[in-house]
Design an enzyme around this catalytic site. Structure first.
Site, PDB file in Angstrom:
ATOM      1  N   ARG A  20      -3.374 -18.508  32.083  1.00 32.65           N
ATOM      2  CA  ARG A  20      -3.875 -18.233  33.446  1.00 32.65           C
ATOM      3  C   ARG A  20      -3.020 -17.161  34.127  1.00 32.65           C
ATOM      4  NH1 ARG A  20      -2.073 -20.688  38.128  1.00 32.65           N
ATOM      5  NH2 ARG A  20      -3.522 -20.790  39.909  1.00 32.65           N
ATOM      6  N   ASP A 134       9.119 -28.808  21.193  1.00 36.91           N
ATOM      7  CA  ASP A 134      10.375 -29.137  20.507  1.00 36.91           C
ATOM      8  C   ASP A 134      11.654 -28.631  21.183  1.00 36.91           C
ATOM      9  OD1 ASP A 134       8.809 -30.390  18.694  1.00 36.91           O
ATOM     10  OD2 ASP A 134       9.147 -28.995  17.049  1.00 36.91           O
ATOM     11  N   HIS A 258       1.858 -37.236  18.049  1.00 41.72           N
ATOM     12  CA  HIS A 258       1.091 -36.208  18.760  1.00 41.72           C
ATOM     13  C   HIS A 258       0.775 -36.563  20.206  1.00 41.72           C
ATOM     14  CE1 HIS A 258       0.597 -35.000  14.595  1.00 41.72           C
ATOM     15  NE2 HIS A 258       0.286 -33.803  15.036  1.00 41.72           N
TER      16      HIS A 258
HETATM   17  O1  F6P Z   1       4.850 -28.372  17.613  1.00 45.09           O
HETATM   18  C1  F6P Z   1       5.933 -28.755  16.820  1.00 45.09           C
HETATM   19  C2  F6P Z   1       5.724 -30.128  16.359  1.00 45.09           C
HETATM   20  O2  F6P Z   1       5.463 -30.856  17.493  1.00 45.09           O
HETATM   21  C3  F6P Z   1       6.850 -30.789  15.578  1.00 45.09           C
HETATM   22  O3  F6P Z   1       7.766 -31.518  16.323  1.00 45.09           O
HETATM   23  C4  F6P Z   1       6.093 -31.673  14.615  1.00 45.09           C
HETATM   24  O4  F6P Z   1       6.826 -31.921  13.474  1.00 45.09           O
HETATM   25  C5  F6P Z   1       4.888 -30.855  14.331  1.00 45.09           C
HETATM   26  O5  F6P Z   1       4.598 -30.191  15.521  1.00 45.09           O
HETATM   27  C6  F6P Z   1       3.691 -31.593  13.820  1.00 45.09           C
HETATM   28  O6  F6P Z   1       2.671 -30.672  13.634  1.00 45.09           O
HETATM   29  P1  F6P Z   1       1.251 -30.953  12.983  1.00 45.09           P
HETATM   30  O7  F6P Z   1       0.337 -31.192  14.122  1.00 45.09           O
HETATM   31  O8  F6P Z   1       0.916 -29.707  12.254  1.00 45.09           O
HETATM   32  O9  F6P Z   1       1.400 -32.157  12.128  1.00 45.09           O
END
Ligand code: F6P
Length: 328
Positions: A20, A134, A258
């Site tokens: 944005r 991260d 996630h």
């Molecule tokens: O974005 C980085 C991260 O959050 C890491 O901490 C983690 O290991 C990775 O993404 C996991 O990614 P994916 O969604 O590809 O499994």
């Protein structure tokens, strides 16, 4: 100037706020922004963002209300094809075909490494933005999305505390962070965890169990241990190993994973993303290229991609000492 924008790697809350800010700053500067969908893979597939009115150039209204939305409307990917020399050359050719003058890439270590490689094949300007939960990038104190991820983790731990307290349990809570324990450290401090296992600090299972026994002897009936994803094999394995060497607490393992990447960005990330998006466009206007826009000790900074990707940020030693004091 025709500026392409893409998000690559793991999504992070605040990527939309950055977009944005980029679009609106570019409009003020008289430049045009084109969204590229699905990161570097989207360049290779010639996949562009198309607004609801069918236009390719992102207008003021195409980013309305975006600051509060998690994820990225541009979609993201981890492109395998782009990680090859042929892929990078093909991407450069496509950027030429569409007469792009500049590219803003938003992502983590892999994204910036990709930008570094692309800069060797393509004559256009490239500025990167640190977008990853991260917080492992050199060249900025905070990455976009980190603060929100910590906030989400702390909220989850607060909830687990209730069950831990009700059932006299220990929870092993795994937070993301493949190479870096920043999310785990910040979560542990803010949630008042008794134990934190970070990839940067090796500890034997026996010494952790000794600590747990001391905690139990001191009268605590429940415990929270924050385990960084990159610490040995993560929370589930830690739970198993510590049980084997005599963990005095009945325990459960929870992998937040996630969940930490999602949700509405907190104000800190919206502001950081807005500042860095604005700064990235100004940097392009001033002719800068091959650098990541970041913020170090309150100052907006540009750091060459080479510097940003040559390692992972070191753990904050001060905070580590603080944790040892407050968790005791
Ligand atoms: O974005 C980085 C991260 O959050 C890491 O901490 C983690 O290991 C990775 O993404 C996991 O990614 P994916 O969604 O590809 O499994």
């Amino acid at each position: 100037m025709r500026i392409g924008v893409l998000c690559s790697g793991g999504d992070a809350p605040g990527m939309n706020a950055a977009l944005r800010s980029i679009v609106r700053t570019a409009i003020v500067c008289g430049d045009e922004v084109f969204g590229i969908n699905h990161g570097y893979e989207g360049i290779l597939n010639e996949e562009f963002y198309i607004a609801k009115d069918g236009t390719l150039v992102m207008g003021l209204r195409s980013v309305s209300g975006l600051a509060r939305h998690g994820g990225t409307i541009l979609h993201s990917s981890r492109s395998k094809r782009f990680q090859t020399d042929e892929g990078v050359k093909a991407a450069a050719k496509i950027l030429r075909k569409y007469r792009f003058d500049a590219l803003i890439t938003i992502g983590g270590n892999g994204t910036l490494s990709g930008s570094l490689a692309l800069g060797k094949e393509w004559e256009g300007q490239i500025i990167g933005l640190p977008g990853t939960i991260d917080n492992d990038l050199l060249g900025t104190d905070f990455t976009i999305g980190f603060a929100t991820a910590v906030d989400t983790a702390v909220d989850a731990v607060d909830k687990l505390r209730d069950t831990a307290g009700s059932h006299d349990l220990m929870f092993f809570v795994e937070v993301m962070g493949r190479h870096c324990g920043d999310i785990a450290l910040a979560t542990a401090i803010a949630s008042g965890a008794e134990i934190a296992c970070l990839p940067e600090v090796e500890e034997t299972p026996e010494s952790i169990v000794s600590k747990l026994k001391r905690i139990k002897d001191a009268g605590k009936a429940s415990v929270i241990a924050i385990i960084a994803e990159g610490y040995q094999k993560g929370a589930v394995e830690m739970q198993r190993v510590l049980k084997e060497v005599g963990n005095p607490f009945d325990s459960r393992a929870v992998v937040l994973g996630h969940i930490l990447r999602g949700g509405s960005p907190i104000a800190f990330d919206r502001i950081l993303a807005s500042e860095l998006g604005n700064f990235a466009v100004s940097a392009l206007v001033q002719g800068e290229t091959g650098k990541m826009a970041g913020k170090i000790r309150g100052e907006l900074t540009l750091t060459p991609f080479e510097e940003c990707v040559k390692g992972h940020k070191k753990i904050n030693e001060e905070q580590l000492r603080l944790l040892q004091v407050v968790a005791s």
